[in-house]
Motif scaffolding. Structure first.
Motif, PDB file in Angstrom:
ATOM      1  N   VAL A 131     -16.319  -6.311  -2.748  1.00  0.00           N
ATOM      2  CA  VAL A 131     -15.771  -4.951  -2.817  1.00  0.00           C
ATOM      3  C   VAL A 131     -16.858  -3.941  -2.431  1.00  0.00           C
ATOM      4  N   THR A 132     -18.094  -4.202  -2.900  1.00  0.00           N
ATOM      5  CA  THR A 132     -19.213  -3.333  -2.526  1.00  0.00           C
ATOM      6  C   THR A 132     -19.289  -3.185  -1.008  1.00  0.00           C
ATOM      7  N   GLY A 133     -19.208  -4.309  -0.325  1.00  0.00           N
ATOM      8  CA  GLY A 133     -19.271  -4.295   1.136  1.00  0.00           C
ATOM      9  C   GLY A 133     -18.172  -3.451   1.730  1.00  0.00           C
ATOM     10  N   ILE A 134     -16.948  -3.609   1.186  1.00  0.00           N
ATOM     11  CA  ILE A 134     -15.813  -2.831   1.699  1.00  0.00           C
ATOM     12  C   ILE A 134     -16.084  -1.337   1.522  1.00  0.00           C
ATOM     13  N   VAL A 135     -16.533  -0.961   0.322  1.00  0.00           N
ATOM     14  CA  VAL A 135     -16.768   0.467   0.050  1.00  0.00           C
ATOM     15  C   VAL A 135     -17.846   1.013   0.991  1.00  0.00           C
ATOM     16  N   ILE A 136     -18.890   0.224   1.210  1.00  0.00           N
ATOM     17  CA  ILE A 136     -19.957   0.690   2.109  1.00  0.00           C
ATOM     18  C   ILE A 136     -19.415   0.936   3.517  1.00  0.00           C
ATOM     19  N   VAL A 137     -18.632  -0.012   4.003  1.00  0.00           N
ATOM     20  CA  VAL A 137     -18.070   0.149   5.348  1.00  0.00           C
ATOM     21  C   VAL A 137     -17.156   1.373   5.417  1.00  0.00           C
ATOM     22  N   LEU A 138     -16.312   1.541   4.418  1.00  0.00           N
ATOM     23  CA  LEU A 138     -15.361   2.653   4.435  1.00  0.00           C
ATOM     24  C   LEU A 138     -16.089   3.989   4.339  1.00  0.00           C
ATOM     25  N   THR A 139     -17.176   4.039   3.543  1.00  0.00           N
ATOM     26  CA  THR A 139     -17.965   5.262   3.454  1.00  0.00           C
ATOM     27  C   THR A 139     -18.567   5.584   4.820  1.00  0.00           C
ATOM     28  N   PHE A 140     -19.064   4.542   5.467  1.00  0.00           N
ATOM     29  CA  PHE A 140     -19.681   4.715   6.778  1.00  0.00           C
ATOM     30  C   PHE A 140     -18.713   5.366   7.768  1.00  0.00           C
ATOM     31  N   VAL A 141     -17.501   4.858   7.814  1.00  0.00           N
ATOM     32  CA  VAL A 141     -16.563   5.394   8.815  1.00  0.00           C
ATOM     33  C   VAL A 141     -15.928   6.717   8.369  1.00  0.00           C
ATOM     34  N   GLY A 142     -15.917   6.974   7.064  1.00  0.00           N
ATOM     35  CA  GLY A 142     -15.233   8.185   6.572  1.00  0.00           C
ATOM     36  C   GLY A 142     -16.124   9.410   6.491  1.00  0.00           C
ATOM     37  N   LEU A 143     -17.434   9.204   6.317  1.00  0.00           N
ATOM     38  CA  LEU A 143     -18.379  10.316   6.112  1.00  0.00           C
ATOM     39  C   LEU A 143     -18.247  11.470   7.112  1.00  0.00           C
ATOM     40  N   PRO A 144     -18.230  11.188   8.438  1.00  0.00           N
ATOM     41  CA  PRO A 144     -18.197  12.311   9.370  1.00  0.00           C
ATOM     42  C   PRO A 144     -17.005  13.236   9.136  1.00  0.00           C
ATOM     43  N   PHE A 145     -15.876  12.651   8.742  1.00  0.00           N
ATOM     44  CA  PHE A 145     -14.684  13.481   8.547  1.00  0.00           C
ATOM     45  C   PHE A 145     -14.857  14.413   7.353  1.00  0.00           C
ATOM     46  N   TYR A 146     -15.483  13.900   6.308  1.00  0.00           N
ATOM     47  CA  TYR A 146     -15.721  14.748   5.138  1.00  0.00           C
ATOM     48  C   TYR A 146     -16.730  15.846   5.479  1.00  0.00           C
ATOM     49  N   ILE A 147     -17.862  15.440   6.056  1.00  0.00           N
ATOM     50  CA  ILE A 147     -18.948  16.402   6.305  1.00  0.00           C
ATOM     51  C   ILE A 147     -18.495  17.517   7.248  1.00  0.00           C
ATOM     52  N   ASN A 148     -17.791  17.159   8.323  1.00  0.00           N
ATOM     53  CA  ASN A 148     -17.363  18.193   9.269  1.00  0.00           C
ATOM     54  C   ASN A 148     -16.376  19.176   8.645  1.00  0.00           C
ATOM     55  N   ALA A 149     -15.430  18.644   7.866  1.00  0.00           N
ATOM     56  CA  ALA A 149     -14.454  19.538   7.234  1.00  0.00           C
ATOM     57  C   ALA A 149     -15.146  20.506   6.273  1.00  0.00           C
ATOM     58  N   VAL A 150     -16.061  19.982   5.478  1.00  0.00           N
ATOM     59  CA  VAL A 150     -16.710  20.825   4.462  1.00  0.00           C
ATOM     60  C   VAL A 150     -17.710  21.786   5.107  1.00  0.00           C
ATOM     61  N   LYS A 151     -18.362  21.328   6.162  1.00  0.00           N
ATOM     62  CA  LYS A 151     -19.282  22.215   6.887  1.00  0.00           C
ATOM     63  C   LYS A 151     -18.506  23.445   7.396  1.00  0.00           C
ATOM     64  N   ASN A 152     -17.339  23.195   8.001  1.00  0.00           N
ATOM     65  CA  ASN A 152     -16.518  24.324   8.445  1.00  0.00           C
ATOM     66  C   ASN A 152     -16.168  25.239   7.287  1.00  0.00           C
ATOM     67  N   GLY A 153     -15.836  24.635   6.150  1.00  0.00           N
ATOM     68  CA  GLY A 153     -15.487  25.422   4.971  1.00  0.00           C
ATOM     69  C   GLY A 153     -16.639  26.319   4.540  1.00  0.00           C
ATOM     70  N   PHE A 154     -17.835  25.767   4.478  1.00  0.00           N
ATOM     71  CA  PHE A 154     -19.010  26.555   4.080  1.00  0.00           C
ATOM     72  C   PHE A 154     -19.275  27.676   5.086  1.00  0.00           C
ATOM     73  N   GLU A 155     -19.111  27.350   6.373  1.00  0.00           N
ATOM     74  CA  GLU A 155     -19.393  28.360   7.397  1.00  0.00           C
ATOM     75  C   GLU A 155     -18.467  29.567   7.266  1.00  0.00           C
ATOM     76  N   ASN A 156     -17.272  29.325   6.738  1.00  0.00           N
ATOM     77  CA  ASN A 156     -16.317  30.429   6.600  1.00  0.00           C
ATOM     78  C   ASN A 156     -16.578  31.304   5.377  1.00  0.00           C
ATOM     79  N   ILE A 157     -17.538  30.931   4.550  1.00  0.00           N
ATOM     80  CA  ILE A 157     -17.876  31.759   3.390  1.00  0.00           C
ATOM     81  C   ILE A 157     -19.062  32.635   3.767  1.00  0.00           C
ATOM     82  N   SER A 158     -18.907  33.942   3.645  1.00  0.00           N
ATOM     83  CA  SER A 158     -19.962  34.859   4.060  1.00  0.00           C
ATOM     84  C   SER A 158     -21.219  34.637   3.224  1.00  0.00           C
ATOM     85  N   PRO A 159     -22.376  34.472   3.892  1.00  0.00           N
ATOM     86  CA  PRO A 159     -23.633  34.313   3.142  1.00  0.00           C
ATOM     87  C   PRO A 159     -23.934  35.541   2.286  1.00  0.00           C
TER      88      PRO A 159
END
Lengths: 261, 345
Positions: A131-159
């Motif tokens: 199961v550890t292996g599965i989670v590692i693989v899924l994290t690997f392929v899923g990370l970019p989608f999370y980071i890009n979505a949240v990065k856009n979210g942060f960018e839309n908040i005025s500093p």
């Protein structure tokens, strides 16, 4: 009413074609198995177990992305530095690498011939077929989608909101948790949905790292190979249904928090 | 209260050079200059939001150059209000309380006073998105003053507002400044705002301070052509003096008294020039013939460009006078001004 131009009709017909292209196969698959077969499938312990495994490994992957990806997304959204483009490209790499290659790449680090693999095996952590292996693989392929979505979210908040908060006496931590985090909550939920949706659909990388324990896509593939289309369809129906319901619930939650803020 | 000493800031392509500003305690100080002069950069440096390469900043007697923003005792109000959209007006105003040791009773009393001063009572439980520009800016002011900072920094607080709200907020700023111990430092590109609010001011241009002094002094005695232009003194000429005569490019001008030494410029405000179709027989000894080279519609008034002996004079005139005098381009005309209306620098 003015006659529509040919341009308009080209757009419309392309749109209809695409809708049909997406919806028809899905509809066909969902409606093909008989009701009794669907009922019988869900009584199958193996099916239940693999669907549950799929959901909770994808969920774990999303949580890991949330914990470790949020700070990186914040840095990428707020700061300018030499090499930022490079970091962004690295974050996007898992999207473009062919899926089986992802599995092979992870195994080559986790194998006995590599020092990381040595450390892991000394600690008693097994990647291959776990199961550890599965989670590692899924994290690997899923990370970019999370980071890009949240990065856009942060960018839309005025500093400036953060500037004001700090001028009022709040530390950077306090500012993040009282201002930035609540305002980015919506994009984080979207990121989690994107990440877990990507993770739950992964097949190629998982099948290399862990054929067993069997996640739902691997089981669907196995039943298709061994017994044919008719036996793989009901499992697919259940996987799709459960996923859609889960994502719908999350989506409704995000819309509600979006309105209140 | 605020002192910057030889401050240098590099921010991308932008640089502030050798900034020395000194603001007294409880003063209303205005930092003026055109867009891109570096006013906001200086403001954010004082607030601790931008890194300083060289020089130091002192606030309330302490060197705060290395302090993070939350330790400086500086409040900030932005042009776009920057209210926290997920909090009600009351939550916005009281946001900073938990970071300061303020007794509950004192905090309550202060909230009451600010809410009364700024007429915020009906808004307390509403979210910022449902408020007008003027209301938003009042909340932003209350939020910043709630923790009684040593210094309140205001970044063009009136610029985004409708004229009606602008008046209202300008009034609020005056009252608040009078009722608190806080020193106000406001940035603006509008000289009229400075005139109506500030005691002292500095004019910035291209990353440098051009002039510091009382607003009155900057208005009357600009030290450079840039400042003269910025405060609306649109006519300035290089000049040579001979006793009570000033000579600019073929015109001899009577001056009331000999100017201070070292002056090379003569300036006159456009509103101090009187236009007439005939030569005026009045106390104004300076009266010259000229030709109208342009009429520029400025909305509420007209700017008339008059050419005389190769010099271009700009005068302002109401629409009504323009029509009464029958002015048009290419027309010959007389323009006059008093010797006391002249400025030298």
């Amino acid at each position: 009413m003015k006659a529509k131009e040919p341009f308009f009709w080209v757009n419309i017909s392309c749109g209809i074609m695409i809708m049909a292209f997406i919806v028809l196969p899905l509809m066909e698959m969902l409606t093909a198995p008989s009701f009794s077969m669907i009922k019988e499938t869900i009584r199958d312990k193996d099916v239940l177990r693999s669907i549950w495994l799929s959901i909770y490994t994808a969920g774990l992957a999303a949580i890991i992305a949330f914990v470790f990806g949020t700070p990186l997304a914040y840095v990428l959204a707020r700061t300018q530095f030499a090499g930022k483009r490079l970091i962004e490209s690295i974050v996007d790499l898992p999207i473009v690498i062919p899926h089986p290659v992802v599995g092979i790449a992870i195994l080559s680090v986790a194998g006995k011939n590599h020092w990381i693999g040595q450390i892991l095996s000394d600690l008693g952590i097994r990647i291959m077929g776990s199961v550890t292996g599965i989670v590692i693989v899924l994290t690997f392929v899923g990370l970019p989608f999370y980071i890009n979505a949240v990065k856009n979210g942060f960018e839309n908040i005025s500093p400036r909101l953060e500037n004001v908060s700090r001028s009022l006496g709040a530390s950077m931590f306090s500012t993040f948790f009282r201002i930035t985090f609540p305002l980015a909550r919506r994009s984080m939920l979207i990121g989690i949905i994107m990440c877990s949706a990507r993770a739950i659909s992964e097949f190629g990388a998982v099948v290399v790292v862990a054929y067993h324990p069997m996640i739902a896509p691997v089981m669907i593939y196995e039943r298709f190979e061994a017994y044919g289309l008719r036996y793989s369809q009901p499992v697919a129906v259940w996987l799709v249904t459960v996923c859609l319901v889960l994502f719908l619930v999350l989506r409704i939650l995000t819309l509600r928090t979006g309105k209140s803020s | 209260m605020i002192e910057t000493d030889r401050l240098h800031i590099h921010l991308g392509d932008f640089r502030l050079r050798d900034i020395n500003v000194s603001v007294e305690e409880n003063e209303f100080f205005v930092l003026m200059g055109p867009t891109g002069a570096g006013k906001t950069v200086l403001l954010e440096a004082i607030a601790g939001l931008i890194n300083v390469q060289n020089g130091s900043i002192r606030i309330g007697g302490r060197d705060v150059t290395a302090f993070p923003p939350e330790k400086r005792g500086v409040g900030i109000v932005y042009q776009d209000y920057s209210l926290f959209p997920h909090m009600t007006v009351r939550e916005n105003i009281t946001f900073g309380l938990r970071y300061h040791r303020i007794k509950k009773a004192v905090a309550r009393e202060r909230l009451h006073r600010l809410v009364a001063d700024l007429n915020l009572d009906p808004l307390l439980n509403r979210l910022p998105t449902n408020l007008s520009g003027g209301e938003n800016q009042r909340v932003a002011l209350a939020r910043a003053l709630m923790i009684e900072p040593l210094v309140l920094l205001l970044d063009e607080p009136l610029s985004a507002l409708d004229p009606r709200f602008r008046e209202e907020i300008r009034g609020s700023l005056k009252t608040l400044h009078k009722n608190t111990q806080t020193t106000f430092l406001m940035v603006t590109h509008d000289f009229a705002e400075a005139l109506s609010l500030a005691e002292r001011a500095a004019v910035m241009n291209d990353g440098c301070i051009e002039q510091t002094g009382s607003v009155e002094d900057i208005f009357r005695k600009p030290v450079s052509t840039f400042v003269a232009d910025f405060v609306g003194m649109k006519n300035f000429f290089t000049v040579t003096f001979a006793g009570k005569q000033a000579r600019i490019n073929g015109l001899e001008i009577d001056i009331a008294e000999p100017p201070p030494d070292g002056c090379t410029y003569l300036a006159i405000r456009p509103e101090d020039i009187v236009l007439s179709t005939e030569r005026l027989h009045s106390s104004m000894r300076n009266s010259f013939p000229g030709t109208i080279s342009a009429l520029i519609d400025q909305g509420l008034y007209y700017e008339v460009w008059v050419e005389s002996a190769g010099n271009l004079f700009k005068a302002t005139i109401t629409k009504r006078s323009l029509i009464e005098l029958g002015l048009r381009e290419g027309m010959n005309i007389h323009f006059s001004f008093k010797a006391t209306a002249l400025h030298f620098f």
